[in-house]
Design an enzyme around this catalytic site. Sequence first.
Site, PDB file in Angstrom:
ATOM      1  N   GLY B  88       0.817  -1.204   0.000  1.00  0.00           N
ATOM      2  CA  GLY B  88       0.000   0.000   0.000  1.00  0.00           C
ATOM      3  C   GLY B  88       0.853   1.258   0.000  1.00  0.00           C
ATOM      4  N   LEU B  89       0.360   2.298   0.649  1.00  0.00           N
ATOM      5  CA  LEU B  89       1.059   3.580   0.715  1.00  0.00           C
ATOM      6  C   LEU B  89       1.444   4.081  -0.673  1.00  0.00           C
ATOM      7  CD1 LEU B  89       3.346   3.246   3.849  1.00  0.00           C
ATOM      8  CD2 LEU B  89       1.245   4.538   3.608  1.00  0.00           C
ATOM      9  N   CYS B  90       0.543   3.935  -1.615  1.00  0.00           N
ATOM     10  CA  CYS B  90       0.826   4.514  -2.925  1.00  0.00           C
ATOM     11  C   CYS B  90      -0.415   5.230  -3.444  1.00  0.00           C
ATOM     12  CB  CYS B  90       1.324   3.462  -3.903  1.00  0.00           C
ATOM     13  SG  CYS B  90       0.389   1.945  -3.862  1.00  0.00           S
ATOM     14  N   GLY B  91      -1.004   6.032  -2.557  1.00  0.00           N
ATOM     15  CA  GLY B  91      -2.130   6.860  -2.965  1.00  0.00           C
ATOM     16  C   GLY B  91      -3.322   6.019  -3.379  1.00  0.00           C
TER      17      GLY B  91
END
Lengths: 137, 290
Positions: B88-91
């Site tokens: 995750g952590l990709c908008g």
Amino acid sequence: MATFNFELVSPERQLFSGQVEQIVVPGADGDFGVLAGHAPFVASLRPGILTIHGDGQPKRLYVRGGFAEVSDGSLTVLAERATPVEDLRADQIDAEIKDAQDDVADAKDDATRSKAAERLGQLQSLKGALGTIGATH
Amino acid sequence: MPSLKDLRNRIASVKATQKITKAMQMVAAAKLKRAQTAAEAARPYAEKMEAVLANLAGSVTGADAPVLLAGTGKDDVHLLVVATAERGLCGAFNTSIVRLARERALALQAEGKTVKFLCVGRKGYDLIRRQFDKQIVGFIEFRAVKQLSYAQAEEVGAKLFQLFEEGAFDVATLFFSKFKSVISQIPTAQQIIPAQVGGDATATDKAPYEFEPGEAEILSDLLPRNITIQIFKAILENAASEQGARMSSMDSATRNAGEMIKKQTLKYNRARQAMITKELIEIISGAEAL
């Protein structure tokens, strides 16, 4: 000797691009040589050795899966795997042979079995051919 | 009113977070470069393949066309292959792909068709599982894979062909994100089975090829390869998009952290000054009382 343009492409990158004199391609129905001015031609490949005759020593690569296309006086070989023969390890071929043997064993119908058996035969003859090369070196 | 110590702690923690997001942004930038190079290196193969296939498909049509090209003749069961990231952590990268797939699935279901999912990538699997748990027929993850290679595409392709041979679906559509630029990734749906071969295959300037073995054999050999190549292309595009999305989202996270630090620092200084003033007043009024 007249030269022509040759490209060897794998899905991951382009392995060779340049002018060559002759290429020997392992076609599904047997090896064939391509010289400058070859007629438009499409052939599928069997696992085998592709030889590039250009400047200096001929280069030999192991290619598997794909096809060769001659058009507009240039040859393009699309291969799923292509490895220079020097970098080829025996266990790699052995693994593929084992794969093919499993395929033969698992085949559900005759068509797939004969196809897998054909591939197995091709791989085994290739291994034999490589063995003799190793001996002459 | 938080104490000075609380404020100090909060500033320190935001600073630590900012360092992390900054580092992630830089890592994503480096990975993006690599992913882009990989995507570009894969292009010649895919292009050449498409050209030859278009040429072949034009000459082999009608009843003897392979199933992968002509389809099963029905379109009752749709397989949606959803390719997403492992992390995750990709908008909105993962969400937007899944949203596109979900919209398509609901639209198809409204038409009375059956929808199945093949998930590639953990994040998409987690999201789809919430709504369509029973319809997921397969899940492939590349968590342990460091450098994406053709072998991964082959894995997905093998699974796809296995399902197709079992007659599990009629139409397969691939969902992934097209990389346009660092700030723009476009979620895309691409039909892969039956194969869609470049428009004017019947072009008149077709070179009169010789074939070895026959055209039909070559075509039936090439179609699965072409589908695998399309999957490979999609995986690479996805990888580049993921890093692009991560880079821009981490960039804005870093900026947000900077703003927060500024605000908190101001608050901290104000509180500190108020305390000093208060102490001074206490001392002065104490001295005056004497």
